[in-house]
Scaffold this active site. Structure first.
Site, PDB file in Angstrom:
ATOM      1  N   ASP A 449     -41.192  40.868  36.451  1.00 17.65           N
ATOM      2  CA  ASP A 449     -40.564  41.901  36.222  1.00 17.65           C
ATOM      3  C   ASP A 449     -41.679  42.959  35.240  1.00 17.65           C
ATOM      4  OD1 ASP A 449     -38.130  43.304  35.271  1.00 17.65           O
ATOM      5  OD2 ASP A 449     -37.338  41.490  34.577  1.00 17.65           O
ATOM      6  N   ASP A 512     -29.888  45.630  38.271  1.00 21.87           N
ATOM      7  CA  ASP A 512     -29.306  44.674  37.562  1.00 21.87           C
ATOM      8  C   ASP A 512     -27.751  44.586  37.866  1.00 21.87           C
ATOM      9  OD1 ASP A 512     -31.365  43.398  36.721  1.00 21.87           O
ATOM     10  OD2 ASP A 512     -31.511  44.468  34.708  1.00 21.87           O
TER      11      ASP A 512
HETATM   12  C1  GLA Z   1     -34.610  42.505  33.594  1.00 23.71           C
HETATM   13  C2  GLA Z   1     -34.334  41.980  35.186  1.00 23.71           C
HETATM   14  C3  GLA Z   1     -33.061  40.976  34.777  1.00 23.71           C
HETATM   15  C4  GLA Z   1     -33.486  39.875  34.099  1.00 23.71           C
HETATM   16  C5  GLA Z   1     -33.860  40.388  32.710  1.00 23.71           C
HETATM   17  C6  GLA Z   1     -34.546  39.171  31.918  1.00 23.71           C
HETATM   18  O1  GLA Z   1     -33.526  43.153  33.100  1.00 23.71           O
HETATM   19  O2  GLA Z   1     -33.970  42.735  35.867  1.00 23.71           O
HETATM   20  O3  GLA Z   1     -32.918  40.460  36.237  1.00 23.71           O
HETATM   21  O4  GLA Z   1     -34.678  39.229  34.892  1.00 23.71           O
HETATM   22  O5  GLA Z   1     -34.834  41.309  32.782  1.00 23.71           O
HETATM   23  O6  GLA Z   1     -34.797  39.657  30.686  1.00 23.71           O
END
Ligand code: GLA
Length: 691
Positions: A449, A512
């Site tokens: 990420d 997300d």
């Molecule tokens: C980001 C990602 C999510 C999740 C969060 C965790 O927003 O896109 O899918 O992994 O971080 O903190």
């Protein structure tokens, strides 16, 4: 595939069905004579070299036709190469100095008439793809030169009757939404100034004459393989010439090139297709499956991710409970998201401390990993390695490792700062930390990420590009050291999706926003360039935690099945009936997975209609799958058939679930009439097998 006519100073670069013809004109300028259908060298030699325009200066007449553009003289358009020499001179006077050529690669070299700076134009072509890959190499042998801009490529379009631009726009939770608009006169810029590819725009563009559709029309497109900040300039001149120029970096960041140093730009790929946006997308998908992705032949497993189910509330018992449910419905890869490490019980602490939280995992990750493996699934872990929370052991030990400026505040976003990977000691620490994590734990998959953009990064491009190059190098080293590990690219959802990161990762997290209705639009835009084989899509809970919308389980599955299926719901709250239905739908997906992940995609009906549909066809044409989604039932109208594409009209196809036989000709002309439940958010999967 690359043919040279030395007498006419022509190069013909060809893919299976298109050609790009370069010509060095009498004034030593590199011009594009043709980008379109495939031409032989004899046909290319008959192309008009320069339209006769006796009353216009020669520079003016060449406007918008140059493959290599640099500031200087009477050139006033967007210049791909812009420099400042040490004495303040900004004009480049490039003269051709030679060429190197194989069947697949061409390098045309230029040098400044006075200053010891050379520019190489590199082109690569493929036997099985019409995508042309272009990049530049700038080499300086003199006093330091400031590189203001070095676009990887400038694509020259032929004269069309009109010009329409297609691209995607977005924001967090609403990425890759297709945007189509007439290309205005002047320069239309899409860009990221964030240090990462971005949610707001994605580094690709398509141009057509305004009449192309999903299945017909000529489309000219380009895509930049770069995961940092970037700039794409679509230029429409008053003379009706159009160019697409794209490169790394954004204004006003510049880069110093010292004596003996070179700058190798990322690749910008260009593609001409005839056959509408659908054909353009399929050609891009094929290209990525053949020439970009590291393990294109592999089927991506059905994954489970714990983020929406648990948030930061991660525990050994809770994860095992989820893993057992996930295994029951057919999940193949179980991924523990944020919250397993350091003091990460909320988003203000722990990033940078990549060891299991001793309170949550007193015996390390071993017991969880063993249980997941015992259940027959692979094990994946979330990491966000480029980041640090000020509340972390790493930051306390190395507060100077973050991107910052001495007299500026350190702007936090989600309570975190960005590590400066352009510093070798930081990149080294990062590699060692992840290498150790993978060596000590039987991890099969990383969700990598990157949740915030750069701030206080200063004017030096070395940091902006250095960070990305260091990231690429760490990924390359990790993959080499742990060849079984697969990687998902994520950046607060789809903030880092591009041809650069896809060369070193196996799939991406598209957004997300897991609301199935929103996803239809996001997926429609995503697949304009990127294949279903990399598009992570989860089934989550209803009502959706992000939008509050309630949708049936089948609808959520039928949307997520259009990509790499994942499940992200709180499975421990699902009823037995829901788990059973989920297991059936996962089994359905596994049956159509080869078609979705390695077949050809046809976007039959766009997501803004009452009914939308997408079709996948097996590479050998032996099976096809259609996912149909009804967003809303309006006025009780009977729905039209969903007409399929690319079937054999003479063949017969059997519906896997009903056993009904359909004639190819009828499916093409009248379509399928899926048996949809009444009301909104109804959906169906129609899987047809050629008899
Ligand atoms: C980001 C990602 C999510 C999740 C969060 C965790 O927003 O896109 O899918 O992994 O971080 O903190």
């Amino acid at each position: 595939m690359i043919v040279h006519d030395s007498e006419r100073r022509l190069w013909v670069l060809s893919g299976p069905s298109s050609s790009y013809v370069l010509h060095l004109d009498d004034h030593d300028r590199l011009r594009v004579l043709h980008w379109g259908s495939r031409l032989t060298v004899a046909q290319a030699a008959s192309l008009p070299l320069l339209p006769r325009q006796p009353f216009r200066p020669v520079e003016d007449a060449a406007e918008g036709t140059l493959d290599l553009t640099a500031t200087g003289g009477l050139f006033y358009g967007h210049a791909a190469v812009q420099v400042r020499f040490a004495d303040g001179t900004r004009d480049l006077e490039l003269v051709p100095t030679g060429q190197r050529r194989t069947d697949r690669e061409l390098v045309l070299t230029f040098a400044d008439r006075h200053y010891p700076l050379t520019v190489e134009c590199h082109y690569g072509v493929h036997e099985d793809s019409d995508v042309i890959e272009r990049h530049l190499v700038l080499r300086n042998e003199g006093e330091p030169v400031t590189v203001v801009r070095a676009d990887s490529a400038t694509w020259v379009l032929p004269r069309l009757d009109g010009y329409r631009l297609s691209c995607v726009r977005g924001q967090w939770g609403a990425e890759t939404r297709l945007h189509r608009t007439e290309l205005p006169y002047g320069e239309t810029v899409t860009t990221s100034r964030r240090g990462v590819t971005s949610h707001q725009a994605n580094p690709w563009a398509m141009v057509d004459d305004g009449t192309a559709g999903e299945e017909h029309g000529e489309v000219y497109s380009c895509a930049l393989a770069w995961s940092g900040s970037w700039r794409l300039t679509a230029q429409r001149l008053p003379t009706e010439r159009v160019t697409l120029s794209a490169g790394a970096g954004h204004d006003p960041v510049t880069q110093e090139l010292g004596a003996g140093e070179e700058l190798v730009t990322p690749v910008c790929a260009g593609l001409y297709t005839d056959g509408g946006f659908g054909a353009a997308s399929r050609a891009w998908h094929d290209h990525q499956l053949r020439h970009v992705l590291p393990h294109p032949g592999e089927a991506r497993p059905v994954l489970y991710n714990s983020w929406e189910a648990t948030g930061f509330d991660v525990s050994l018992e809770g994860q095992i409970e989820l893993a057992e449910k996930a295994a029951r419905i057919g999940v193949e890869l179980f991924v523990v998201d944020d919250g397993w490490f350091g003091a990460r019980t909320h988003d203000a602490a722990g990033l940078g401390d990549w060891h299991p939280n001793p309170r949550r995992f007193p015996d390390g990750l071993g017991p969880l990993i063993d249980r997941v493996h015992e259940l027959g699934m692979r094990f994946g872990l979330w990491v966000e390695p480029e980041m640090v929370n000020p509340d972390s052991d790493l930051y306390r030990a190395h507060p100077d490792w973050v991107i910052h400026r001495p007299h500026r505040r350190r702007t936090e976003h989600r309570n975190q700062l960005v590590l400066d990977l352009s510093r070798p000691e930081v990149a080294d620490w990062l590699y060692r930390t992840l290498d150790e994590l993978l060596a000590k734990n039987a991890v099969d998959f990383l969700k990598w990420d990157m949740n915030r953009p750069f701030t206080e990064a200063g004017p030096d491009e070395r940091l902006w590009t250095g960070h990305v190059r260091a990231l690429y190098a760490v990924l390359d080293r990790l993959r080499a050291a742990h060849p079984h590990v697969r990687i998902e690219s994520c950046s607060s959802g789809g903030g880092r999706v591009d041809l650069g990161i896809l060369r070193r990762t196996d799939q991406v997290w598209a957004s997300d926003d897991t609301d199935a209705l929103d996803r239809l639009e996001i997926q429609h835009g995503f697949t304009q360039l990127y294949p279903a084989r990399v598009m992570g899509a989860w089934v989550t809970d209803s009502p959706n935690p992000y939008t509050g919308r309630e949708t049936p389980l089948d609808f959520r599955f039928h949307v997520a099945m259009a990509g790499v299926l994942g499940i992200g719901g709180a499975l421990t709250d699902w009823s037995d009936a829901e788990l059973e239905r989920a297991a059936e739908l996962v089994a359905d997906y596994k049956r159509i997975r080869p078609l979705v992940q390695h077949g050809r995609q046809y976007r039959l009906l766009p997501p803004d209609r009452e009914l939308s549909a997408v079709q996948y066809l097996a590479p050998d044409g032996s099976e096809t799958a259609v996912l149909v989604h009804r967003r809303a039932r309006r006025f009780g109208h009977p729905e039209p058939g969903v007409r399929l594409r690319a079937l054999d009209p003479g063949a017969r196809y059997r519906d896997r679930s009903t056993g009904r036989i359909h004639h190819g000709a009828v499916l093409l002309a009248h379509g399928v009439f899926p048996d949809l439940a009444p009301g909104d958010y109804a959906s169906a999967l129609v899987h047809l097998i050629r008899e």
